[in-house]
Write an enzyme that holds these catalytic residues in place. Structure first.
Site, PDB file in Angstrom:
ATOM      1  N   LYS A   1     -12.942  19.067  -2.374  1.00  0.00           N
ATOM      2  CA  LYS A   1     -12.007  18.195  -2.110  1.00  0.00           C
ATOM      3  C   LYS A   1     -11.082  18.540  -0.893  1.00  0.00           C
ATOM      4  O   LYS A   1     -11.282  18.606   0.258  1.00  0.00           O
ATOM      5  CB  LYS A   1     -11.713  17.066  -3.060  1.00  0.00           C
ATOM      6  CG  LYS A   1     -12.882  16.632  -4.019  1.00  0.00           C
ATOM      7  CD  LYS A   1     -12.109  15.348  -5.082  1.00  0.00           C
ATOM      8  CE  LYS A   1     -13.658  14.810  -5.681  1.00  0.00           C
ATOM      9  NZ  LYS A   1     -13.511  13.301  -6.189  1.00  0.00           N
TER      10      LYS A   1
ATOM     11  N   ASP B   1     -12.802   7.359  -3.180  1.00  0.00           N
ATOM     12  CA  ASP B   1     -12.443   7.057  -4.521  1.00  0.00           C
ATOM     13  C   ASP B   1     -11.213   5.955  -4.934  1.00  0.00           C
ATOM     14  O   ASP B   1     -11.571   5.351  -6.113  1.00  0.00           O
ATOM     15  CB  ASP B   1     -11.061   8.526  -4.909  1.00  0.00           C
ATOM     16  CG  ASP B   1     -11.765   9.517  -5.634  1.00  0.00           C
ATOM     17  OD1 ASP B   1     -13.545   9.568  -5.917  1.00  0.00           O
ATOM     18  OD2 ASP B   1     -11.900  10.503  -5.375  1.00  0.00           O
TER      19      ASP B   1
HETATM   20  N1  NAP Z   1     -15.629   8.065  -8.623  1.00  0.00           N
HETATM   21  C1  NAP Z   1     -15.228   8.533  -8.859  1.00  0.00           C
HETATM   22  O1  NAP Z   1     -15.152   8.551 -10.255  1.00  0.00           O
HETATM   23  C2  NAP Z   1     -14.022  10.186  -9.411  1.00  0.00           C
HETATM   24  C3  NAP Z   1     -13.164  10.458  -8.394  1.00  0.00           C
HETATM   25  C4  NAP Z   1     -13.120  11.971  -8.512  1.00  0.00           C
HETATM   26  C5  NAP Z   1     -12.349  12.318  -9.449  1.00  0.00           C
HETATM   27  N2  NAP Z   1     -13.561  12.328 -11.082  1.00  0.00           N
HETATM   28  C6  NAP Z   1     -13.137  13.313 -12.252  1.00  0.00           C
HETATM   29  O2  NAP Z   1     -11.867  13.024 -12.355  1.00  0.00           O
HETATM   30  C7  NAP Z   1     -11.307  13.758 -12.880  1.00  0.00           C
HETATM   31  C8  NAP Z   1     -10.221  14.457 -12.687  1.00  0.00           C
HETATM   32  O3  NAP Z   1     -11.173  14.828 -11.194  1.00  0.00           O
HETATM   33  P1  NAP Z   1      -9.174  15.483 -10.014  1.00  0.00           P
HETATM   34  O4  NAP Z   1      -9.975  15.589  -8.553  1.00  0.00           O
HETATM   35  O5  NAP Z   1      -7.792  14.440  -9.992  1.00  0.00           O
HETATM   36  O6  NAP Z   1      -9.034  16.438 -10.959  1.00  0.00           O
HETATM   37  P2  NAP Z   1      -7.291  17.979 -10.732  1.00  0.00           P
HETATM   38  O7  NAP Z   1      -6.992  17.280  -9.399  1.00  0.00           O
HETATM   39  O8  NAP Z   1      -7.928  18.697 -11.168  1.00  0.00           O
HETATM   40  O9  NAP Z   1      -6.525  17.202 -11.367  1.00  0.00           O
HETATM   41  C9  NAP Z   1      -6.884  16.815 -12.880  1.00  0.00           C
HETATM   42  C10 NAP Z   1      -5.661  15.947 -13.299  1.00  0.00           C
HETATM   43  O10 NAP Z   1      -5.338  16.135 -14.426  1.00  0.00           O
HETATM   44  C11 NAP Z   1      -4.511  16.476 -15.471  1.00  0.00           C
HETATM   45  N3  NAP Z   1      -4.927  17.383 -17.000  1.00  0.00           N
HETATM   46  C12 NAP Z   1      -6.576  18.866 -16.399  1.00  0.00           C
HETATM   47  N4  NAP Z   1      -6.294  18.894 -17.715  1.00  0.00           N
HETATM   48  C13 NAP Z   1      -5.217  18.418 -18.528  1.00  0.00           C
HETATM   49  C14 NAP Z   1      -4.876  18.272 -19.801  1.00  0.00           C
HETATM   50  N5  NAP Z   1      -5.357  19.011 -21.192  1.00  0.00           N
HETATM   51  N6  NAP Z   1      -4.272  17.765 -20.731  1.00  0.00           N
HETATM   52  C15 NAP Z   1      -3.277  16.896 -19.516  1.00  0.00           C
HETATM   53  N7  NAP Z   1      -3.930  16.489 -18.303  1.00  0.00           N
HETATM   54  C16 NAP Z   1      -4.219  16.924 -18.310  1.00  0.00           C
HETATM   55  C17 NAP Z   1      -4.501  17.819 -14.778  1.00  0.00           C
HETATM   56  O11 NAP Z   1      -3.036  17.573 -14.694  1.00  0.00           O
HETATM   57  P3  NAP Z   1      -1.656  19.325 -14.374  1.00  0.00           P
HETATM   58  O12 NAP Z   1      -1.036  19.074 -13.053  1.00  0.00           O
HETATM   59  O13 NAP Z   1      -0.937  19.280 -15.621  1.00  0.00           O
HETATM   60  O14 NAP Z   1      -2.781  20.380 -14.029  1.00  0.00           O
HETATM   61  C18 NAP Z   1      -3.932  16.710 -13.181  1.00  0.00           C
HETATM   62  O15 NAP Z   1      -3.338  15.912 -13.148  1.00  0.00           O
HETATM   63  C19 NAP Z   1     -12.172  14.817 -13.464  1.00  0.00           C
HETATM   64  O16 NAP Z   1     -13.164  14.514 -14.280  1.00  0.00           O
HETATM   65  C20 NAP Z   1     -13.083  14.053 -12.491  1.00  0.00           C
HETATM   66  O17 NAP Z   1     -14.546  14.388 -12.098  1.00  0.00           O
HETATM   67  C21 NAP Z   1     -13.896  11.272 -10.526  1.00  0.00           C
END
Ligand code: NAP
Length: 167
Positions: free
Chosen positions: A71, A107
């Site tokens: 992204k 989003d």
């Molecule tokens: N429209 C939708 O439905 C939509 C849109 C966007 C994203 N999503 C989904 O949302 C999720 C996150 O996406 P993103 O783009 O925000 O990813 P990202 O930028 O990689 O952020 C991941 C987040 O999850 C936390 N995290 C990861 N592993 C963890 C663990 N084991 N325990 C606790 N916290 C953990 C990370 O914390 P740290 O900072 O500590 O690493 C960070 O806050 C994904 O599954 C994605 O597919 C859905």
């Protein structure tokens, strides 16, 4: 499925992408509305992202959705970005136009639309956002714009603090 030589093409770019339900979701709508087009899963490694996006545009794709981990890279390849993308610092929707690549981020607006569809007014109370990554950033921005007081909570507190400072 209608697929002529004039078919409109789009897809979701991710790495990995096999888990994505987007092809099934968008494929269902294309079929239901009799649209001549296809929506494909596009697994693209980070190093190949910019070259693949340029190739998709040249091959006549209408656009693409972008998911993890692209992204922020998607933001960088755009010629123009919507305010939703600028504020989120990330792009999840690319539209290929004759004058360049346009980027947007749905989003946050998608999250708010879902809240409202379930009768929740996002401005009615404080909001707790779990996470401080790309999705959390877009959603926190949209909640704040809607009038909510937002609290961020993240596994890595320094990342939540950094995002809070940006707000
Ligand atoms: N429209 C939708 O439905 C939509 C849109 C966007 C994203 N999503 C989904 O949302 C999720 C996150 O996406 P993103 O783009 O925000 O990813 P990202 O930028 O990689 O952020 C991941 C987040 O999850 C936390 N995290 C990861 N592993 C963890 C663990 N084991 N325990 C606790 N916290 C953990 C990370 O914390 P740290 O900072 O500590 O690493 C960070 O806050 C994904 O599954 C994605 O597919 C859905």
């Amino acid at each position: 499925m209608i697929l002529s030589g004039h078919a409109r093409l789009a897809g979701v770019i991710g790495y990995p992408v096999a888990h994505s339900r987007s092809p099934r979701l968008h494929g269902t709508w294309l079929e239901r509305h009799g649209i001549d087009g296809a929506y494909l899963p596009l697994a693209v490694a980070p190093d190949d992202f910019a070259a693949c996006v340029a190739a998709l545009a040249k091959m006549g794709f209408a656009g693409a959705n972008v998911t993890i981990p692209h992204k922020e890279a998607a933001f960088a390849v755009c010629d123009r970005v919507a305010d939703s993308a600028r504020r989120a610092g990330a792009v999840n929707t690319l539209v290929f136009t004759p004058t360049g690549i346009e980027g947007a981020n749905t989003d946050g607006s998608g999250f708010l639309a879902n809240l409202r569809a379930h009768g929740v007014n996002p401005a009615a109370g404080p909001a707790l956002v779990l996470g401080a990554g790309g999705a959390a950033r877009a959603i926190a921005t949209a909640l704040q714009d809607a009038g909510a007081v937002v609290t961020l909570c993240n596994r890595s507190p320094e990342r939540a603090a950094a995002l809070a400072r940006e707000f």
